[in-house]
Design an enzyme around this catalytic site. Sequence first.
Site, short mmCIF file in Angstrom:
data_model
loop_
_atom_site.label_atom_id
_atom_site.label_comp_id
_atom_site.label_asym_id
_atom_site.label_seq_id
_atom_site.Cartn_x
_atom_site.Cartn_y
_atom_site.Cartn_z
N GLU A 224 -1.93 7.44 -10.85
CA GLU A 224 -3.10 7.51 -11.61
C GLU A 224 -3.95 8.73 -11.86
OE1 GLU A 224 -5.84 5.00 -9.74
OE2 GLU A 224 -3.53 5.81 -10.18
N CYS B 170 -1.76 0.84 -4.07
CA CYS B 170 -2.95 0.78 -3.95
C CYS B 170 -2.35 -0.83 -3.32
CB CYS B 170 -4.14 1.65 -3.82
SG CYS B 170 -4.80 1.50 -2.27
N HIS C 207 -2.51 6.75 -4.92
CA HIS C 207 -2.97 6.63 -7.00
C HIS C 207 -2.35 7.68 -7.86
CE1 HIS C 207 -5.94 3.78 -5.70
NE2 HIS C 207 -6.83 4.22 -4.62
#
Length: 200
Positions: free
Chosen positions: A183, A84, A181
Amino acid sequence: MKIGIIAYQGSFEEHYLQLKRAFDKWSINGEITPVKIPKDLKDIDGVIIPGGESTTIGLVAKRLGILDELKEKITSGLPVMGTCAGAIMLAKEVSDAKVGKTSQPLIGAMNISIIRNYYGRQRESFEAIIDLSKIGKGKANVVFIRAPAITKLWGKTQSLAELNGVTVLAEENNILATTFHPELSDTTSIHEYFLHLVKG
């Protein structure tokens, strides 16, 4: 193997946990360390630049003297993953969907053009299924938060995944950029692929 995560803002903890899962999956005895100042870059085998606010990350990194060192190391082959805002930091060309050309501090090591806030304010956060077959994985549900878009690639940069014809995952040699994202995803596929880059 030692992986550094830029830790000014953004989801350090979530990247840490995903990396740990990926280490465990591959039975790697890895170390994960926060990176804030130039000496933190010493002896790392790879670095992650997480999401957050790209202008803030750039200004803080510049003030603490790490921006130029990061650029030098990445240009010399240090594996990096930018997610990002991190992807924005890596891009050679950045503009904003609303205000046009920006003059924020960048690492600027990757042959991509990025538009910030591409999906507009009304789509601040959404989930989508993307196809990861180009990195040897299946489909994955991923999270976009005020996401940018990779609108142009040149040189040796390859698009590894798209959403509605727009690149959301790209690679150029030792550099990996995602506009989502990873994660926050329930799969470690992207972090595993990054470790594969680090291992060479």
